[in-house]
Scaffold this motif. Structure first.
Motif, short mmCIF file in Angstrom:
data_model
loop_
_atom_site.label_atom_id
_atom_site.label_comp_id
_atom_site.label_asym_id
_atom_site.label_seq_id
_atom_site.Cartn_x
_atom_site.Cartn_y
_atom_site.Cartn_z
N UNK A 170 5.66 15.07 -10.60
CA UNK A 170 4.55 14.12 -10.79
C UNK A 170 4.93 12.74 -10.28
N UNK A 171 6.19 12.37 -10.49
CA UNK A 171 6.62 11.04 -10.04
C UNK A 171 6.57 10.94 -8.51
N UNK A 172 6.96 12.01 -7.82
CA UNK A 172 6.93 11.98 -6.34
C UNK A 172 5.48 11.95 -5.86
N UNK A 173 4.62 12.77 -6.46
CA UNK A 173 3.20 12.76 -6.07
C UNK A 173 2.62 11.36 -6.31
N UNK A 174 2.93 10.80 -7.46
CA UNK A 174 2.43 9.46 -7.78
C UNK A 174 2.97 8.43 -6.81
N UNK A 175 4.24 8.54 -6.47
CA UNK A 175 4.86 7.57 -5.56
C UNK A 175 4.18 7.62 -4.19
N UNK A 176 3.90 8.82 -3.71
CA UNK A 176 3.26 8.96 -2.39
C UNK A 176 1.89 8.29 -2.37
N UNK A 177 1.09 8.57 -3.43
CA UNK A 177 -0.26 8.00 -3.47
C UNK A 177 -0.20 6.49 -3.63
N UNK A 178 0.69 6.03 -4.48
CA UNK A 178 0.75 4.60 -4.81
C UNK A 178 1.31 3.77 -3.66
N UNK A 179 2.29 4.33 -2.96
CA UNK A 179 2.93 3.56 -1.88
C UNK A 179 2.14 3.63 -0.58
N UNK A 180 1.62 4.82 -0.25
CA UNK A 180 1.11 5.00 1.12
C UNK A 180 -0.41 4.95 1.26
N UNK A 181 -1.14 4.83 0.12
CA UNK A 181 -2.59 4.65 0.21
C UNK A 181 -2.87 3.44 1.10
N UNK A 182 -3.81 3.57 2.03
CA UNK A 182 -4.19 2.47 2.93
C UNK A 182 -2.96 1.91 3.67
N UNK A 186 -8.82 4.69 -9.38
CA UNK A 186 -9.41 5.99 -9.05
C UNK A 186 -8.45 7.10 -9.49
N UNK A 187 -8.99 8.12 -10.15
CA UNK A 187 -8.11 9.18 -10.64
C UNK A 187 -7.68 10.08 -9.48
N UNK A 188 -6.59 10.86 -9.74
CA UNK A 188 -6.12 11.79 -8.71
C UNK A 188 -7.23 12.76 -8.35
N UNK A 189 -7.96 13.22 -9.42
CA UNK A 189 -9.03 14.19 -9.17
C UNK A 189 -10.05 13.60 -8.22
N UNK A 190 -10.38 12.31 -8.45
CA UNK A 190 -11.37 11.66 -7.58
C UNK A 190 -10.85 11.57 -6.14
N UNK A 191 -9.54 11.24 -6.06
CA UNK A 191 -8.96 11.09 -4.72
C UNK A 191 -8.99 12.43 -3.98
N UNK A 192 -8.62 13.49 -4.74
CA UNK A 192 -8.63 14.81 -4.11
C UNK A 192 -10.04 15.18 -3.67
N UNK A 193 -11.00 14.85 -4.56
CA UNK A 193 -12.39 15.15 -4.24
C UNK A 193 -12.79 14.39 -2.96
N UNK A 194 -12.32 13.12 -2.89
CA UNK A 194 -12.64 12.32 -1.71
C UNK A 194 -12.00 12.93 -0.46
N UNK A 195 -10.74 13.41 -0.62
CA UNK A 195 -10.08 14.00 0.54
C UNK A 195 -10.83 15.24 0.99
N UNK A 196 -11.36 16.01 -0.01
CA UNK A 196 -12.11 17.21 0.30
C UNK A 196 -13.40 16.82 1.02
N UNK A 197 -14.12 15.82 0.43
CA UNK A 197 -15.38 15.44 1.07
C UNK A 197 -15.11 14.81 2.43
N UNK A 198 -13.88 14.25 2.61
CA UNK A 198 -13.55 13.67 3.91
C UNK A 198 -13.49 14.74 4.99
N UNK A 199 -12.92 15.93 4.62
CA UNK A 199 -12.87 17.01 5.61
C UNK A 199 -14.29 17.37 6.03
N UNK A 200 -15.17 17.47 4.99
CA UNK A 200 -16.57 17.79 5.31
C UNK A 200 -17.15 16.65 6.14
#
Ligand code: SIN
Length: 509
Positions: free
Chosen positions: A297-309, A1-15
């Motif tokens: 970008x590496x820190x953002x990537x690390x956060x998503x990759x390590x802490x997802x789920x 899943x792309x970052x854009x998709x994840x962000x979109x999901x996080x946005x739709x999650x708030x809704x």
């Protein structure tokens, strides 16, 4: 899943969270107390049941049948009979059912996500992302159903015509894990159904309700009886059910996602019938940050990759390797991100982005990795303890001064613990990254184009994220090398796991 998709999901999650407050019990219409065999919702023959518990607060969510050999055999028989008619349906007919099923999942996304968060523990953002990702496999395979082509070869003798046709292999035994209770079913089942196979699904004992919910929508989408069957079992019966699926001559293929240890057992049990086996097993993903990397970008990537789920995915970064020049800066920035961005709690609560682990045994395993590392010289920079929120929670953790002899470098951590090792040269990083007998995913950040090619080619893994850390998608082929598995799921090659090739030699032309 792309970052854009994840962000979109996080946005739709708030809704989604706002909607949840309005429709507080909407998920409950999906809580089934029966399993699904031959088009009927059924109890276990002996009436036994087991409880499904919310790992965030120990709340009872529901009870499901504790099935065993007898019901599994009925499900296999039903799938075997249904195969005879399902394989003869047109690709267009199968495609229409999958497409409708996709739409039904999409339109029930928030309720399915709530159920998923309740039984699995992941945050609502992660659940919305999983339901979206899971549904996308039905959409993808509804389209691929129409593209299962054969081939015609030029013959070496004039009076012959030579061709290959592809046919569905038969009944698929599908055994799925608790970390992605929806997507791991749809990724396998979408491909199987698209090409004309039928299926018996055994979801993980921790997360049967999401599987049954997906099945309920399949029934609504028009699945004929027997085409999809779901057996629910507690851990008491799991090994018997798995063994029967592997050894039954009526099951043509096994597809399993889970640990390498269990994958090896299923593979050896399947030998007795020389069954096709697809395995998506454990990983030990390296995440390499080179001196030339864009650190943001590496820190953002690390956060998503390590802490997802909460770090419970097979493709989570397991070992961070950071080059010496940028090591201190990266550690500082990652520590800040962990402290400032992660909110641990019940996944249903607004703002929470890390839920509990699946159970107490998982927490103890993660804690053992941390204890071992600290004993051998690692330093805790953030966290490093069980979380006071409850027995299934662990603190997001960052360990440095990690060395290759520590257990956390050798085995999947499967929890919210980032461990960092320092390296000097590209060759050293590749050597450490490849020094494991598994190879699912690998990630690296570098802005040196030559290095990007070299490292992508050298990593011994099935999937590479080069300056990207979220690589799952319906259109790509997911799978590993070495002891991370056999075969590929998703993408255009995903259907191959469920197809046989038949060579036809037509003579006397
Ligand atoms: C897994 O952890 O096995 C699946 C993860 C994914 O598909 O992103």
């Amino acid at each position: 899943m792309s970052c854009a998709m994840l962000l979109q999901c996080r946005h739709s999650c708030k809704k989604g969270n706002r909607l949840l407050r309005m429709l507080a019990t909407s998920y409950s219409s999906f809580v089934k107390d029966k399993a699904y065999i031959n088009g009927s919702w059924v109890a276990a023959a002996n009436g036994n049941t087991f409880s499904v518990i919310n790992p965030a607060n120990e709340e009872l969510i529901g009870t499901v049948p504790d099935m065993g050999i007898q019901e599994t055999q009925s499900a296999i028989d039903a799938a075997h009979v249904a195969f005879d008619t399902w394989r003869k349906t047109t690709a267009k007919e199968r495609s229409a059912i999958l497409k409708k099923w996709f739409s039904l999942i999409e339109s029930n996304k928030t309720s399915l996500a709530e159920l998923l968060t309740k039984e699995q523990g992941k945050s609502m953002a992660d659940s919305i992302a999983e339901v979206t990702y899971g549904a996308s496999f039905f959409e993808w395979f509804s389209e691929e159903a129409k593209r299962v082509y054969g081939e015609i070869m030029p013959p070496s003798t004039a009076d012959r015509r030579l061709l290959i046709m592809k046919q569905p292999i038969g009944v698929a035994g599908i055994i799925t894990p608790w970390n992605f209770p929806i997507a791991m079913i749809t990724r396998k089942l979408g491909a199987a159904l698209a090409v004309g196979c039928t299926a018996v699904i055994k979801p993980a004992e921790d997360t049967p309700l999401s599987a049954l919910a997906i099945c309920q929508l399949g029934e609504e989408a028009g699945l004929p009886a027997g085409v999809v069957n779901v057996i629910t079992t507690s851990s008491k019966n799991t090994s018997d059910v798995g063994k029967l699926l592997c050894e039954s001559p009526r099951v043509a293929t096994i597809s399993f996602t889970g640990s390498t240890k269990v994958g090896k057992i299923l593979l050896s049990q399947s030998a007795s019938t020389v069954k096709r086996v697809s395995l998506e097993l454990g990983g030990n993903a390296p995440f390499i940050v080179f001196d030339s990397a864009n650190i943001d970008k590496a820190v953002t990537g690390a956060m998503a990759c390590k802490f997802r789920c909460a770090g419970q995915t097979c493709i989570c970064a397991n070992r961070f390797l950071v080059q010496d020049v940028i090591y201190d800066e990266f550690v500082k920035r990652l520590a800040e991100a962990i402290k400032n961005q992660l909110v641990v709690g019940n996944g249903l609560d607004e703002g929470v982005n890390i839920g509990p682990l699946i159970n107490e045994a998982a927490v103890n395993k993660v804690d053992d990795f941390v204890t071992d590392a600290v004993k051998k010289g690692a330093t805790k920079i953030v966290g490093g303890n069980k979380n006071s929120l409850g027995k299934n929670f662990y603190e997001p953790t960052l360990l440095v001064n990690v060395t290759t002899d520590m257990e956390c470098m050798k085995d999947e951590i499967f929890g919210p613990v980032a461990v960092i090792i320092k390296f000097k040269t590209e060759a050293e990083a590749i050597k450490i990254a490849n020094s494991t007998d598994v190879g699912l995913a690998g990630y690296f950040y570098s802005q040196d184009l030559g290095q990007v090619w070299r490292v992508a080619e050298e990593l011994q893994v099935g999937m590479v994220g080069a300056n990207e850390s979220l690589l799952s998608a319906a259109e790509v082929s997911f799978g590993g090398v070495k002891q991370s598995g056999l075969g590929r799921e998703g993408g255009k090659f995903g259907v191959d796991e469920y197809l046989e090739m038949k060579y036809i030699c037509m003579g006397g032309i």
